[in-house]
Design an enzyme around this catalytic site. Structure first.
Site, PDB file in Angstrom:
ATOM      1  N   ASN A 223       0.826  -1.220   0.000  1.00  0.00           N
ATOM      2  CA  ASN A 223       0.000   0.000   0.000  1.00  0.00           C
ATOM      3  C   ASN A 223       0.859   1.269   0.000  1.00  0.00           C
ATOM      4  OD1 ASN A 223       1.025   0.078   2.605  1.00  0.00           O
ATOM      5  ND2 ASN A 223      -0.955   0.074   3.647  1.00  0.00           N
TER       6      ASN A 223
ATOM      7  N   GLU B  49       1.343   4.502   7.399  1.00  0.00           N
ATOM      8  CA  GLU B  49       0.331   4.020   6.467  1.00  0.00           C
ATOM      9  C   GLU B  49      -0.177   5.189   5.616  1.00  0.00           C
ATOM     10  OE1 GLU B  49       0.206   0.940   6.195  1.00  0.00           O
ATOM     11  OE2 GLU B  49      -0.138  -0.165   8.053  1.00  0.00           O
TER      12      GLU B  49
ATOM     13  N   HIS C 170       3.288   2.001   2.143  1.00  0.00           N
ATOM     14  CA  HIS C 170       3.782   2.504   3.438  1.00  0.00           C
ATOM     15  C   HIS C 170       5.302   2.376   3.536  1.00  0.00           C
ATOM     16  CE1 HIS C 170       3.235  -1.621   5.724  1.00  0.00           C
ATOM     17  NE2 HIS C 170       4.397  -1.567   5.157  1.00  0.00           N
TER      18      HIS C 170
HETATM   19  P1  PGA Z   1       8.191  -6.995   3.409  1.00  0.00           P
HETATM   20  O1  PGA Z   1       7.643  -5.720   4.147  1.00  0.00           O
HETATM   21  O2  PGA Z   1       9.649  -6.769   3.177  1.00  0.00           O
HETATM   22  O3  PGA Z   1       7.960  -8.125   4.374  1.00  0.00           O
HETATM   23  O4  PGA Z   1       7.440  -7.129   2.144  1.00  0.00           O
HETATM   24  C1  PGA Z   1       7.986  -4.454   3.713  1.00  0.00           C
HETATM   25  C2  PGA Z   1       7.158  -3.405   4.408  1.00  0.00           C
HETATM   26  O5  PGA Z   1       5.980  -3.650   4.726  1.00  0.00           O
HETATM   27  O6  PGA Z   1       7.682  -2.313   4.632  1.00  0.00           O
END
Ligand code: PGA
Length: 251
Positions: A140, A147, A142
């Site tokens: 998304n 967020e 973030h």
């Molecule tokens: P991920 O998470 O490396 O486990 O995909 C990245 C994030 O949510 O910042």
């Protein structure tokens, strides 16, 4: 208008890890007492494995380094196997010569979250600011647990996780059940992150393609928190081909 973000596209996730570890190694060789910012999640795991290899085989030293982590789940203490303190110990700190007392991960069980966050910011300032902060990106958009909707000048604070982040972190890689995922976290703010002198954001796999395109080529907007890095003077995205698939312009 797309901003300053440089995008480096690597053939695969291993290439991303090698490139990212190389950026850290170059910094540490020119500035052994560098202040580094770190991230958790699946994406940086291979980068940390590569840094551990460089330490083991090529004498890369982190003995003088100070580190700050982006975030920590609220309500988990550092011994919890899903805490980010535990993640960092397991994936990096236990495999290199960084001094444990020079590693700073927010305390998810702090008695007073506001004071904990303020102390984190003060420690960064006292260390002289962060030279290089490694980031991941959520599907998304973030960064850390900022967020969509997080302000560009946000500071370290207690935040709520969105349902999409809770789902992403309970797909079996980390938590097995969404009910187990903490609903809140302590997170460095976007303003905090933007103050680092250099930013390197990693992304691999097709689930990150839309977020990478929005962050690098979409509008500068809190709707995609990573797009708020567009006016940073030294920000590079290191991505694999799958994560680069949504980009329209050559980088
Ligand atoms: P991920 O998470 O490396 O486990 O995909 C990245 C994030 O949510 O910042």
């Amino acid at each position: 208008m797309p901003g300053n973000i440089k995008v480096t596209v690597c053939p695969d996730a291993q290439g991303v890890a090698r490139k990212a570890a190389g950026v850290f190694a170059a910094l540490l060789r020119s500035k052994p007492a560098a202040v580094i910012g770190l991230a958790t999640g699946s994406t940086p795991e291979q980068t940390y494995a590569e840094l551990a290899r460089l330490h083991r085989e090529e004498k890369l030293s982190l003995a003088k380094v100070s580190s700050f982590n982006l975030d920590e789940y609220w309500g988990l203490d550092g011994d919890h196997d899903q805490s980010y303190r535990h993640f960092m110990n397991t994936h990096l700190f236990n495999h290199v010569d960084i001094r444990p007392w020079n590693t700073c991960v927010l305390n998810g069980k702090a008695a007073n979250p506001a004071l904990e966050c303020q102390a984190f910011e003060t420690k960064i300032l006292a260390a002289g600011g962060v030279d290089l902060w490694l980031l991941g990106i959520g599907g998304n958009g973030h960064i850390a647990f900022n967020e969509p909707g997080s302000p560009v000048d946000s500071r370290t604070r207690l935040v709520s996780l969105t349902p999409s982040t809770i789902a992403a972190n309970s797909d079996g890689r980390f938590f097995k059940d969404p009910a187990e995922v903490p609903r809140c976290a302590l997170s460095a703010g976007i303003g905090t992150i933007r103050e680092a002198r250099q930013l390197v954001l990693l992304a691999t796999g097709p689930k990150k393609a839309a977020a990478i395109a929005a962050a690098a080529e979409g509008s500068f907007s809190p709707d995609c928190p990573a797009s708020l890095l567009q006016d940073h003077p030294d920000c590079t995205f290191i991505v694999d081909r799958e994560a680069a698939a949504g980009l329209k312009h050559p980088h």
